[in-house]
Design an enzyme around this catalytic site. Sequence first.
Site, short mmCIF file in Angstrom:
data_model
loop_
_atom_site.label_atom_id
_atom_site.label_comp_id
_atom_site.label_asym_id
_atom_site.label_seq_id
_atom_site.Cartn_x
_atom_site.Cartn_y
_atom_site.Cartn_z
CG ASP A 1 -1.95 1.04 1.27
OD1 ASP A 1 -1.71 2.10 0.66
OD2 ASP A 1 -2.99 0.81 1.91
CG HIS A 2 3.18 4.08 -3.16
ND1 HIS A 2 4.21 4.32 -2.28
CD2 HIS A 2 3.64 4.48 -4.37
CE1 HIS A 2 5.23 4.85 -2.92
NE2 HIS A 2 4.91 4.96 -4.19
#
Length: 437
Positions: free
Chosen positions: A403-404
């Site tokens: 999850d950036h």
Amino acid sequence: RFTLKEFKMLDFKLPPVGENIKSGNIVAILVAVGDAVKKDQPLLEMETDKASLEIPSPCDGTIKEILIKKGEDVKIGQVVMRIEGGKASGVAKAASKETPQSAPAASVAAVKESVRPTPAVAPVQVAPAILPEAPVDVPAAPSVRRFAREIGINIGQVPGTGPGGRISIEDVKAFAKALNTSRATMAPTGVAAKPLPDFSKWGTIDRQPMNNIRKRTAEHMTLCWTTIPHVTQFDKADITDLEQSRKKFSKPGRKLTVTPFLLKVIATALKTFPEFNASIDMAAQEIIYKKYCHIGVAVDTDRGLIVPVIRDVDRKTIYQLADELNTTAQRVRDKKISLDELQGGSMTVTNLGGIGGTQFTPIVNWPEVAILGVSRAQWEPCYADGKMSHAPRFMLPLSLSYDHRLIDGANGARFLRRVCEAVEQPFMTELEKQDLC
Ligand code: CAO
């Protein structure tokens, strides 16, 4: 201003439902002959070229006859049902001239008026244009359907918790609540679902209902994909030595595969990179760091993908993890796993290497923030100091999706490198020391 007229048999005519609407198509008949009905209870679902709507009963009574069929086009004013006994409401002036049998008195507008005394021509209940149509075979009582419609929920999307997936008002409320929460934390996609084309135009087709696992997977994957900005980082680990250890330490009835080794390695990496063992609470603008180490393992079953969670991986030996993985995967395939065992993971591993493939991009299993994909290890030629080595190496392709929002690319690369380096370590001494048990 409104009267209740007693009657023996009411010829219920399709009431006016809106300006310039002369007819509609019957999408669903919500009652059967012999049913006792209450005033305002929906009797029919009808679709016009402007909207879809429910037609409520004008009275208490018993359905004696249904004169129309599902799918039929029906004109406004056409008698659609005969209802016995009870009382029908009507506009006083009109009703005083006409008996209930002649039934403009039983119009939707009049019935609505009697409930909420507002203007002479009361609004009909119309589904918002953006609301996808509810499938007619959804197992839900008319009152539940109506409630869902009133709060703008497509009942076809609500998971039912009752017997046979029956949907209760509580299910609709829970769904609406979850929707609100997820909407608060996600950027809108702005893309409306489009109706499917008629595939039968191009050849034979076969429509099959989705099983529950498929439905849940579809919903969950949509949530994961639309709420999490994904990045996938690829790497390869040289597991030539690990492969030898794995075979050496496998025993009859206690086979070691690469997966329990990876579980152990990930558990260690999660301690070094705590943001991988976390979840994001966008609503509260907080990051939740987990102090436990529970790792989900994707298991392929004939019913679809299921992800049981192995608890306290950091406190278990590789043998224990191998045993637990085998028994858990078997219990999943035998449908003996509980819902509780599918929840509370820190991160997930999905190993497709037993099947094949060179790389893939796994989808992060929300609310986790990372997932490690494992593809098939292969013997590969190797270069050292600019020259090709004579000894090929057994290389394991790994793909880490994360999850950036929480994990930056540099840490994604570092985490995966750490995993690779850990499985490249000669395990032998450590394994022998621990005897893996
Ligand atoms: N590379 C090469 N060989 C591999 C491998 C890999 N990455 N992973 C497993 N293998 C080998 C094993 O060593 C074993 O070989 P042998 O029988 O010769 O020893 C064989 O493949 C079968 O292994 P396995 O899959 O039964 O065992 P596992 O412990 O590695 O995996 C489990 C267990 C539950 C993860 C696996 O059975 C499974 O279900 N995998 C599918 C997961 C899945 O569907 N993911 C997709 C999610 S996204 O849609």
